[in-house]
Design a protein around this motif. Structure first.
Motif, PDB file in Angstrom:
ATOM      1  N   MET A   1       0.842  -1.167   0.000  1.00 38.71           N
ATOM      2  CA  MET A   1       0.000   0.000   0.000  1.00 38.71           C
ATOM      3  C   MET A   1       0.889   1.233   0.000  1.00 38.71           C
ATOM      4  SD  MET A   1      -2.762   1.450   2.759  1.00 38.71           S
ATOM      5  CE  MET A   1      -3.964   0.210   2.445  1.00 38.71           C
ATOM      6  N   ILE A   2       0.464   2.213  -0.763  1.00 38.24           N
ATOM      7  CA  ILE A   2       1.096   3.529  -0.765  1.00 38.24           C
ATOM      8  C   ILE A   2       0.091   4.474  -0.132  1.00 38.24           C
ATOM      9  CG2 ILE A   2       1.981   5.415  -2.192  1.00 38.24           C
ATOM     10  CD1 ILE A   2       2.550   3.185  -4.339  1.00 38.24           C
ATOM     11  N   GLY A   3       0.491   5.147   0.922  1.00 45.07           N
ATOM     12  CA  GLY A   3      -0.403   6.059   1.630  1.00 45.07           C
ATOM     13  C   GLY A   3      -0.039   7.507   1.386  1.00 45.07           C
ATOM     14  N   LEU A   4      -1.043   8.304   1.023  1.00 39.85           N
ATOM     15  CA  LEU A   4      -0.865   9.740   0.838  1.00 39.85           C
ATOM     16  C   LEU A   4      -1.501  10.466   2.013  1.00 39.85           C
ATOM     17  CD1 LEU A   4      -2.034   9.939  -2.885  1.00 39.85           C
ATOM     18  CD2 LEU A   4       0.327   9.912  -2.067  1.00 39.85           C
ATOM     19  N   THR A   5      -0.799  11.405   2.587  1.00 39.74           N
ATOM     20  CA  THR A   5      -1.378  12.261   3.621  1.00 39.74           C
ATOM     21  C   THR A   5      -1.830  13.532   2.929  1.00 39.74           C
ATOM     22  OG1 THR A   5       0.098  11.337   5.282  1.00 39.74           O
ATOM     23  CG2 THR A   5      -0.938  13.441   5.809  1.00 39.74           C
ATOM     24  N   GLY A  62       9.795  18.909   1.070  1.00 42.16           N
ATOM     25  CA  GLY A  62      10.676  18.361   0.041  1.00 42.16           C
ATOM     26  C   GLY A  62      10.085  17.114  -0.593  1.00 42.16           C
ATOM     27  N   GLN A  63      10.783  16.585  -1.556  1.00 42.99           N
ATOM     28  CA  GLN A  63      10.324  15.396  -2.277  1.00 42.99           C
ATOM     29  C   GLN A  63      11.189  14.204  -1.899  1.00 42.99           C
ATOM     30  OE1 GLN A  63       7.603  15.300  -4.371  1.00 42.99           O
ATOM     31  NE2 GLN A  63       7.266  17.389  -3.694  1.00 42.99           N
ATOM     32  N   ARG A  64      10.638  13.271  -1.167  1.00 45.40           N
ATOM     33  CA  ARG A  64      11.356  12.062  -0.803  1.00 45.40           C
ATOM     34  C   ARG A  64      10.925  10.886  -1.658  1.00 45.40           C
ATOM     35  NH1 ARG A  64      13.568  11.761   4.664  1.00 45.40           N
ATOM     36  NH2 ARG A  64      13.777  13.906   5.312  1.00 45.40           N
ATOM     37  N   MET A  65       9.767  11.019  -2.288  1.00 39.17           N
ATOM     38  CA  MET A  65       9.217   9.933  -3.064  1.00 39.17           C
ATOM     39  C   MET A  65       8.356  10.539  -4.174  1.00 39.17           C
ATOM     40  SD  MET A  65       6.724   6.985  -1.631  1.00 39.17           S
ATOM     41  CE  MET A  65       5.101   7.519  -2.094  1.00 39.17           C
ATOM     42  N   THR A  66       8.326   9.872  -5.312  1.00 40.26           N
ATOM     43  CA  THR A  66       7.503  10.329  -6.424  1.00 40.26           C
ATOM     44  C   THR A  66       6.667   9.164  -6.919  1.00 40.26           C
ATOM     45  OG1 THR A  66       9.205  11.906  -7.106  1.00 40.26           O
ATOM     46  CG2 THR A  66       7.559  11.337  -8.730  1.00 40.26           C
ATOM     47  N   LEU A  67       5.403   9.413  -7.188  1.00 39.65           N
ATOM     48  CA  LEU A  67       4.570   8.418  -7.847  1.00 39.65           C
ATOM     49  C   LEU A  67       4.757   8.591  -9.343  1.00 39.65           C
ATOM     50  CD1 LEU A  67       1.240   8.708  -5.830  1.00 39.65           C
ATOM     51  CD2 LEU A  67       2.977   6.922  -5.661  1.00 39.65           C
ATOM     52  N   LEU A 108       1.910  18.439 -10.269  1.00 39.04           N
ATOM     53  CA  LEU A 108       1.826  18.466  -8.810  1.00 39.04           C
ATOM     54  C   LEU A 108       0.420  18.092  -8.375  1.00 39.04           C
ATOM     55  CD1 LEU A 108       3.722  21.796  -7.996  1.00 39.04           C
ATOM     56  CD2 LEU A 108       4.636  19.460  -8.029  1.00 39.04           C
ATOM     57  N   ASP A 109       0.311  17.161  -7.427  1.00 41.40           N
ATOM     58  CA  ASP A 109      -1.007  16.881  -6.874  1.00 41.40           C
ATOM     59  C   ASP A 109      -1.366  18.015  -5.907  1.00 41.40           C
ATOM     60  OD1 ASP A 109       0.014  16.293  -4.283  1.00 41.40           O
ATOM     61  OD2 ASP A 109      -0.467  14.160  -4.402  1.00 41.40           O
ATOM     62  N   PRO A 110      -2.579  18.057  -5.372  1.00 39.37           N
ATOM     63  CA  PRO A 110      -2.984  19.189  -4.525  1.00 39.37           C
ATOM     64  C   PRO A 110      -2.126  19.408  -3.283  1.00 39.37           C
ATOM     65  CG  PRO A 110      -4.913  17.980  -5.250  1.00 39.37           C
ATOM     66  CD  PRO A 110      -3.711  17.172  -5.664  1.00 39.37           C
ATOM     67  N   ASP A 111      -1.376  18.384  -2.863  1.00 42.54           N
ATOM     68  CA  ASP A 111      -0.517  18.534  -1.685  1.00 42.54           C
ATOM     69  C   ASP A 111       0.932  18.798  -2.049  1.00 42.54           C
ATOM     70  OD1 ASP A 111      -2.306  18.019   0.760  1.00 42.54           O
ATOM     71  OD2 ASP A 111      -2.878  16.454  -0.663  1.00 42.54           O
ATOM     72  N   GLY A 112       1.202  19.057  -3.344  1.00 45.95           N
ATOM     73  CA  GLY A 112       2.544  19.410  -3.784  1.00 45.95           C
ATOM     74  C   GLY A 112       3.438  18.237  -4.117  1.00 45.95           C
ATOM     75  N   ASN A 113       2.885  17.018  -4.118  1.00 45.34           N
ATOM     76  CA  ASN A 113       3.676  15.852  -4.496  1.00 45.34           C
ATOM     77  C   ASN A 113       3.867  15.835  -6.010  1.00 45.34           C
ATOM     78  OD1 ASN A 113       3.780  14.562  -1.837  1.00 45.34           O
ATOM     79  ND2 ASN A 113       1.585  14.290  -2.140  1.00 45.34           N
ATOM     80  N   ILE A 114       5.093  15.579  -6.445  1.00 43.32           N
ATOM     81  CA  ILE A 114       5.362  15.455  -7.873  1.00 43.32           C
ATOM     82  C   ILE A 114       4.858  14.099  -8.340  1.00 43.32           C
ATOM     83  CG2 ILE A 114       7.147  15.284  -9.647  1.00 43.32           C
ATOM     84  CD1 ILE A 114       8.852  17.184  -7.920  1.00 43.32           C
TER      85      ILE A 114
END
Length: 126
Positions: A1-5, A62-67, A108-114
């Motif tokens: 599972m990949i969890g997004l906060t 920061g970016q530690r992980m990218t989907l 970018l998703d709404p939480d700034g994840n690339i």
């Protein structure tokens, strides 16, 4: 599972639906998940729930992980990227042909994840 906060579950789910994922409507709670093709689960966890579970939780920076999502073709990378931009989401990098042999774009998703969109670069006819 990949969890997004996430700060706004509905907006995050709208982003990933626009990307092309089939996500059922959430029940309004602080958690939602979906099983993707191949059996990987993707979950949305509200910031409030994370703070309830771990009172000392600090929002990462920061970016530690990218989907990254494999597309069927370069054209599909372009189409998905444009659909997300047209839906009001932010392009991080417009589509380009990367030196490693893939057609690539980032949003970018709404939480700034690339979120990466990619496909192999199709051979050009001679």
């Amino acid at each position: 599972m990949i969890g997004l906060t996430v700060h706004d579950m509905a907006e995050s789910i709208r982003f990933y639906r626009t990307l092309g994922l089939d996500i059922p409507d959430p029940d309004g709670g602080p958690y939602h998940d979906v099983t993707l093709e191949g059996g990987i689960r993707l979950s949305w966890n509200s910031v409030e729930m994370m703070r309830e579970i771990e009172p000392d939780w600090k929002e990462p920076t920061g970016q530690r992980m990218t989907l990254a999502f494999l597309c069927e073709s370069s054209a599909q990378v372009d189409t998905r990227h444009q659909a997300l931009v047209d839906a009001g989401f932010t392009s991080h990098k417009a589509p380009w042909d990367a030196f490693w042999g893939q057609h690539y774009a980032q949003v970018l998703d709404p939480d700034g994840n690339i979120v990466d969109l990619f496909s192999p670069i199709e051979p050009q006819p001679l």
